[in-house]
Design a protein around this motif. Structure first.
Motif, PDB file in Angstrom:
ATOM      1  N   ILE A 260      37.210  65.778  75.396  1.00 42.04           N
ATOM      2  CA  ILE A 260      38.503  65.851  74.544  1.00 42.04           C
ATOM      3  C   ILE A 260      39.835  66.109  75.767  1.00 42.04           C
ATOM      4  CG2 ILE A 260      39.892  67.572  73.035  1.00 42.04           C
ATOM      5  CD1 ILE A 260      37.018  68.138  71.757  1.00 42.04           C
ATOM      6  N   PRO A 261      40.588  65.138  75.658  1.00 39.84           N
ATOM      7  CA  PRO A 261      41.652  65.029  76.606  1.00 39.84           C
ATOM      8  C   PRO A 261      42.545  66.392  76.084  1.00 39.84           C
ATOM      9  CG  PRO A 261      41.660  63.068  75.282  1.00 39.84           C
ATOM     10  CD  PRO A 261      40.683  63.847  74.485  1.00 39.84           C
ATOM     11  N   ASP A 262      43.296  66.697  77.607  1.00 40.31           N
ATOM     12  CA  ASP A 262      43.719  68.048  77.628  1.00 40.31           C
ATOM     13  C   ASP A 262      44.762  68.509  76.688  1.00 40.31           C
ATOM     14  OD1 ASP A 262      42.140  68.761  79.697  1.00 40.31           O
ATOM     15  OD2 ASP A 262      44.003  68.772  81.191  1.00 40.31           O
ATOM     16  N   VAL A 263      45.558  67.188  76.296  1.00 46.43           N
ATOM     17  CA  VAL A 263      46.745  67.506  75.183  1.00 46.43           C
ATOM     18  C   VAL A 263      46.231  67.852  73.763  1.00 46.43           C
ATOM     19  CG1 VAL A 263      46.501  64.979  74.205  1.00 46.43           C
ATOM     20  CG2 VAL A 263      48.733  66.084  74.460  1.00 46.43           C
ATOM     21  N   PHE A 264      44.967  67.871  73.492  1.00 47.41           N
ATOM     22  CA  PHE A 264      44.343  68.316  72.285  1.00 47.41           C
ATOM     23  C   PHE A 264      43.555  69.519  72.794  1.00 47.41           C
ATOM     24  CE2 PHE A 264      44.304  63.624  71.492  1.00 47.41           C
ATOM     25  CZ  PHE A 264      45.500  63.567  70.798  1.00 47.41           C
ATOM     26  N   ARG A 265      42.824  69.317  73.831  1.00 47.33           N
ATOM     27  CA  ARG A 265      41.688  70.385  74.185  1.00 47.33           C
ATOM     28  C   ARG A 265      42.346  71.551  74.159  1.00 47.33           C
ATOM     29  NH1 ARG A 265      40.730  73.060  78.409  1.00 47.33           N
ATOM     30  NH2 ARG A 265      42.049  71.940  79.830  1.00 47.33           N
TER      31      ARG A 265
ATOM     32  N   ARG B 227      35.759  73.005  82.627  1.00 44.03           N
ATOM     33  CA  ARG B 227      35.721  73.770  83.896  1.00 44.03           C
ATOM     34  C   ARG B 227      36.470  73.286  84.854  1.00 44.03           C
ATOM     35  NH1 ARG B 227      30.554  72.861  82.056  1.00 44.03           N
ATOM     36  NH2 ARG B 227      29.048  74.898  81.644  1.00 44.03           N
ATOM     37  N   GLY B 228      37.482  74.011  85.406  1.00 46.31           N
ATOM     38  CA  GLY B 228      38.251  73.566  86.395  1.00 46.31           C
ATOM     39  C   GLY B 228      39.829  73.009  85.771  1.00 46.31           C
ATOM     40  N   GLY B 229      39.598  73.019  84.583  1.00 47.92           N
ATOM     41  CA  GLY B 229      40.680  72.421  83.695  1.00 47.92           C
ATOM     42  C   GLY B 229      41.990  73.562  83.539  1.00 47.92           C
TER      43      GLY B 229
END
Length: 482
Positions: free
Chosen positions: A460-465, A473-475
């Motif tokens: 799931i891309p960060d803009v939604f996640r 992990r690490g995001g």
């Protein structure tokens, strides 16, 4: 020339709007930016314009109504064929204008009375185009009845209108936006869009009259809205509103260069990026734009932004580079980044830097940029909640999940909360709900929320996640519930 980090940060806060939305205020020519794909979309023959939330659909719906902006468009590119004397009519939109078009409740009443979507939109088009030629008539029911009973008279009036426009060398546009506001359920929305596209096709043989329909990707489902003869002619006219990485930064520079007291920034940018601003005039104002001949030259954009944000997203290059990191973490699974999310993240990053790192040697701190992405993600999730009420039921059970993950884990969580059956009780349903969990996965992939990896797992891309509270992990850390 040297401009301090504090001055650049103050300029960002002064220039970028707190709410970069098309509705709620008058459009300003100085904020109008023209990506190449948008130039194609503005041309009268582009009857269908497709874009994700925040890509510019409602922006152009509003901007085309402003004569100064139409004058500006003519200066940018004459081939667009839009100018100040272009007639612009409003066929539907989020802002209620009952004399121009019926609202949702009126539409529901008309459909229940047996009026077809095609005839409804034909009446809207006729009353916008020909109101000065027809007898006044109150109420959309009466207007539709009259249009149904006088087809030959209407055809003659439309021919006369078209000839008049040809003599003037002008166009008449009827704009439609926010079609999700016209219906309470998905099937009715598709019926209304299909009727709208039919009228766009029926007016296509005229020389100077066009409908322009701004639609989300999910609203232009060909299997549902293109079930009429010669629909391919409408489909062939569609244009997507795309934003490349250089376009996003070109938009940023336009906001900064045209802010109040931006003289020093413009001179500083000319020196740092070796550019010369393009100048156009609109409504008595001089508007500065990034040079068109350099728009796709990424090195100029990169070098200038790294003067503002620093060279790295941490203490060393291993953490990434701000120029690519920011739009990359705001992109959906199809690589589409909303300019609205981009501006929101930058403003939030400036606010956070001013609060936490006021003495930082760059205008934006890399940790603040990460928090800007968190802010943009939360707003993007709020927007999705408005557009797709059913989406919250799918994403809420996934809160706390770490991605990438196996789809079986997602299915298990959905089944524990009986998601599929609960969704079937709602009016606005996911398009593929009848296919169960696999259909829901397909819908989320089409929307760019789920990304199917080569090994079959779901990412799931960060803009939604981040906004939905999922981990990686690490995001960038997800937003936790209060």
């Amino acid at each position: 020339m040297k401009v301090s980090a504090h001055d650049l940060r103050a300029l960002i806060l002064r220039a970028l709007p707190e709410e970069p939305s098309a509705y709620g205020g008058r459009m300003e020519p100085r904020h109008v930016y023209f990506p190449p794909s948008h130039i194609k979309a503005l041309r009268p023959d582009a009857m269908v314009v497709i874009g994700i939330r925040g890509s510019g659909k409602s922006f152009w719906w509003s901007a085309l109504q402003e004569p100064p902006i139409r004058t500006m468009i003519a200066q940018i590119d004459r081939s667009i064929q839009i100018e100040e004397r272009t007639e612009v009519h409003i066929g539907f939109g989020q802002v209620s204008r009952i004399e121009n078009y019926p609202d949702k409740d009126t539409i529901r009443s008309l459909l229940r009375a047996g009026k077809s979507p095609r005839m409804l939109w034909k009446t809207v088009a006729v009353w916008n185009l020909l109101s000065d030629r027809l007898d006044p008539m109150q109420g959309w029911q009466a207007r539709i009845d009259w249009v149904e009973e006088h087809p030959e008279e209407i055809a003659r009036h439309l021919e006369e209108k078209d000839r008049e426009l040809q003599r003037k060398g002008a166009w008449a546009l009827i704009l439609f936006d926010a079609m999700e506001q016209a219906a309470e359920d998905r099937e009715t929305m598709y019926d209304l869009i299909r009727g709208l596209l039919q009228i766009a096709l029926e007016l296509r043989p005229t020389q100077r009259i066009r409908l322009k329909c701004f639609l989300r990707p999910d609203q232009f489902d060909e299997s549902r809205v293109a079930k009429f003869q010669d629909a391919s002619k409408v489909i062939a006219s569609r244009v997507s509103l795309n934003w490349t990485r250089p376009d996003l930064y070109g938009l940023l520079w336009q906001y900064l260069a045209n802010a109040e007291n931006a003289d020093e920034f413009r001179e500083w940018a000319e020196q740092k990026a070796n550019i010369r601003w393009d100048l156009i005039r609109a409504n008595g104002q001089i508007i500065y734009q990034w040079p068109r001949k350099m728009r796709e030259e990424e090195e100029s954009h990169r070098s200038l932004f790294h003067q503002i944000a620093g060279p790295w997203m941490g203490r060393d290059p291993k953490r990434g580079f701000p120029y690519t990191w920011l739009p990359g973490h705001l992109a959906d699974a199809h690589g589409r980044t909303s300019p609205r999310s981009f501006l929101i993240a930058l403003r939030a990053a400036a606010e956070d830097t001013e609060k936490r790192y006021p003495d930082h040697r760059f205008a934006l701190h890399y940790e603040s940029i990460k928090r800007g992405v968190q802010r943009a993600s939360q707003i993007r999730v709020d927007e999705l909640r408005e557009d797709y009420p059913w989406l919250e039921d799918l994403m809420r059970p996934l809160r706390g999940l770490v991605v990438p993950c196996d789809f079986q884990e997602i299915k298990r969580r959905w089944r524990e909360q009986n998601v599929v059956e609960a969704l079937k009780q709602k009016k606005m349903l996911p398009p593929s709900i009848e296919e169960g969990e696999e259909g829901l996965r397909k819908d989320l992939e089409a929307m760019g929320i789920f990304l199917r990896m080569e090994d079959g797992r779901v990412n799931i891309p960060d803009v939604f996640r981040i906004g939905y509270g999922l981990g990686r992990r690490g995001g960038v850390k997800p937003i936790r519930e209060a």
